[in-house]
Design a protein around this motif. Structure first.
Motif, PDB file in Angstrom:
ATOM      1  N   MET A   1       2.479   1.800  -3.409  1.00 31.92           N
ATOM      2  CA  MET A   1       1.528   2.282  -4.409  1.00 31.92           C
ATOM      3  C   MET A   1       1.220   3.759  -4.195  1.00 31.92           C
ATOM      4  N   ILE A   2       1.156   4.171  -2.916  1.00 34.87           N
ATOM      5  CA  ILE A   2       0.895   5.593  -2.639  1.00 34.87           C
ATOM      6  C   ILE A   2       2.065   6.432  -3.152  1.00 34.87           C
ATOM      7  N   LYS A   3       3.296   5.926  -2.960  1.00 41.83           N
ATOM      8  CA  LYS A   3       4.473   6.664  -3.462  1.00 41.83           C
ATOM      9  C   LYS A   3       4.381   6.832  -4.980  1.00 41.83           C
ATOM     10  N   PHE A   4       4.044   5.726  -5.676  1.00 45.32           N
ATOM     11  CA  PHE A   4       3.916   5.784  -7.136  1.00 45.32           C
ATOM     12  C   PHE A   4       2.875   6.832  -7.539  1.00 45.32           C
ATOM     13  N   GLN A   5       1.734   6.748  -6.839  1.00 51.37           N
ATOM     14  CA  GLN A   5       0.640   7.645  -7.212  1.00 51.37           C
ATOM     15  C   GLN A   5       1.014   9.106  -6.969  1.00 51.37           C
TER      16      GLN A   5
ATOM     17  N   ALA B   1       0.837  -1.201   0.000  1.00 51.44           N
ATOM     18  CA  ALA B   1       0.000   0.000   0.000  1.00 51.44           C
ATOM     19  C   ALA B   1       0.874   1.255   0.000  1.00 51.44           C
TER      20      ALA B   1
END
Lengths: 460, 118
Positions: free
Chosen positions: A430-434, A427
């Protein structure tokens, strides 16, 4: 508590189960390069005890199931038809780009030579050679337009041939899927060979999805029903419904029918959708713009020459054979036969005097007149726009095809980068990517607006 | 080529380069690449806004503009795909369920999301 015999029986059953799992692993390794093969996983189940206070009777193989990565598969299904469509468009438009020729040596070159010949005539309006040269360049221009129409028609015909070939492939796959549906329904009872049949089914449907916009619905018996377009049946259970390609006048291009309905316009994606788009939209669009150039050229030149006088002082004739409308103008552009037969009929004068050159000068000046695209482009500019548009269409299709493949690979890369870590880490990653994407994306609208402004400044 | 045209070409080419690098980073799940693109994009966006052109620049500038637009579309499409993947990932972890005023989940399950976990 069981006796020794029961214990041995339990151990034997468990060893057989583990042996089976090893065989499954071997099967997976053997098929590592098999297209469409789904990894098998052996599912074990504890054998319940037969008597109370017993620990249980070991383990047995409950099921072997195929692991399919649902999200990636869905993404593939969504991207594949459009990827194949754009690839087909790019492929077909490459022929069109070749047909349109290089800048300066195609229609644009012939237009320049034609206007040059009138400029030469204006310099020496009594010259018989200059008059003959005007006729020759006019004929060469007419031939150039005609040849261009033929080349575009050949590209259209080539797309049509590929449409028919693709329909044959679709029909063959529909038959294969119907046959597999029967086999899967039969195998469902025993489960023997079911996974292999399912893999084959998945591969066939995937190939089909690359050819035409299909919707596949799973049946309870394991088979799959396939429809296309606006819900037209292609495979229902064990029955396939073939698409028919029928040659249709005036050009002899194939019209596609299914169960008696014309479905040509319903096929919007997949390779077939791309080929139809090139055949029915892109090439006719280029031809129509070519017609506009030929028609404008013809009417503008004729309006000048019919207002002037020929070498004998007689009222001028139309230089080009008058055209009724823009439709088909490029294929019909030709020097008026009466003028072509007698160079003295070429109009150079605006008054009845052999030495006057005003009308020849005016015709020559048409090269710089913005006659096309609502007064924004010269005839040569308009030709350049066709060439640019064809190049852009082709490039856009190539880029789109490669982008859609890239998206599927991206999803796999993202999955690899987050799988195998804890849920919390996944999670967080994914937040870093987003967040990283959003930080960049906030500039996209500004960049887009700035590009729009620059496009409008250069007159695109 | 005039100085203004040259500057505009450089500006558009630079934005194409950084958008292409961003697209590559998005395609490969390269977080560092995505992060390093942001300050460059910020600077180049300001430069692009100041760029000027005339109809006479059309032939020289059009290929650069077209390439920039394609690079922007690519980065945007890959970004949207990333957002959809995150949504699928959230859903698979039970992080995406939010409820609207009617008590229904406000985000639908992405197709195959629950089976997406590797």
């Amino acid at each position: 508590m069981g006796d020794l015999f029961t214990s041995l029986q339990m151990a034997t059953r468990s060893m057989a189960a583990q042996q089976f799992a090893l065989e499954t692993t071997g099967h997976n390794i053997a098929n590592v390069n098999t297209e469409g093969y789904s990894r098998r996983v052996t599912e074990f189940a504890a054998v319940p005890p037969t008597i109370r206070w017993d620990a249980g009777d070991g383990v047995e193989v409950k099921d072997i199931r195929s692991i399919r990565d649902g999200f990636i598969e869905q993404r593939l299904w969504r991207e594949l038809p459009d990827q194949q469509k754009q690839a087909a468009i790019a492929d077909s438009l490459r022929l069109v780009e070749v047909a349109l020729g290089d800048p300066g040596s195609s229609i644009d070159g012939k237009l320049t030579e034609f206007f040059d010949s009138f400029a030469t005539l204006a310099d020496d309006p009594t010259s018989a050679t200059a008059r003959q040269q005007v006729i020759s360049q006019g004929q060469s221009l007419g031939t150039g337009f005609g040849e261009m129409v033929n080349r575009l028609r050949v590209a259209q015909s080539d797309a049509d041939t590929r449409v028919r070939d693709t329909v044959d492939q679709i029909n063959a796959l529909a038959s294969q899927i119907a046959h597999l549906n029967r086999s899967i329904a039969n195998a469902g009872a025993t489960g023997i060979g079911l996974d292999a049949l399912k893999d084959e089914q998945g591969e066939a449907v995937k190939t089909l999805a690359g050819l035409i916009n299909v919707q596949a619905m799973q049946r309870e018996d394991g088979g799959v029903d396939v429809t296309f377009g606006s819900g037209r049946a292609l495979v229902i259970g064990e029955t396939d419904f073939q698409i028919t390609a029928t040659q249709t006048p005036p050009l002899g291009l194939a019209t596609l029918t299914a169960n008696g309905f014309n479905v040509t316009s319903e096929i919007t994606s997949g390779a077939l959708g791309g080929l139809l788009q090139v055949r029915d939209t892109a090439i006719p669009g280029y031809l129509s713009r070519l017609d506009d150039i030929a028609y404008t050229l013809s009417t503008q030149v004729n309006s000048l020459t019919t207002a002037g006088y020929d070498f004998t002082g007689a009222a001028g004739l139309a230089f080009f054979t008058p055209l009724g409308s823009a439709t088909g103008a490029a294929g019909a552009l030709a020097v008026n036969a009466t003028v072509a037969a007698d160079p003295s009929k070429v109009v150079a004068a605006s008054v009845a005097s052999a030495g006057d050159n005003a009308m020849a000068r005016q015709v020559s000046n048409l090269r710089d007149s913005k006659l096309m695209l609502g007064g924004t482009a010269t005839l040569t500019d308009a030709w350049g726009r066709i060439v640019y548009q064809a190049g852009l269409d082709s490039q856009t299709a190539q880029n789109d095809a490669s982008l859609r493949g890239e998206i599927v690979r991206q999803v796999q890369a993202l999955r690899d980068s987050v799988s195998g870590v804890s849920l919390d880490e996944e999670a967080a990653n994914m937040i870093k990517f987003q967040r990283a994407y959003e930080a960049n994306a906030k500039y996209f609208i500004t960049v887009n607006t700035a590009l729009d402004t620059l496009f409008s400044l250069v007159g695109q | 080529m005039s100085t203004t045209l040259q500057e505009t070409c450089v500006s558009v080419q630079s934005i194409t380069d950084v958008l292409t690098r961003l697209g590559d980073a998005l395609a490969n799940g390269d977080l560092d690449g995505m992060l390093s693109a942001e300050p460059l994009l910020a600077d180049l966006t300001h430069a692009l806004q100041r760029a000027a052109a005339t109809p006479a620049d059309r032939a020289a500038l059009l290929p650069h503009l077209t390439a920039a637009r394609l690079a922007l579309l690519r980065a945007s499409a890959l970004g949207q795909s990333l957002a959809q993947f995150k949504h699928a990932s959230d859903y698979a972890q039970g992080l995406a369920q939010q409820y609207d005023r009617a008590g229904k989940t406000s985000q639908r399950e992405p197709s195959g999301a629950l089976r997406a976990r590797g």
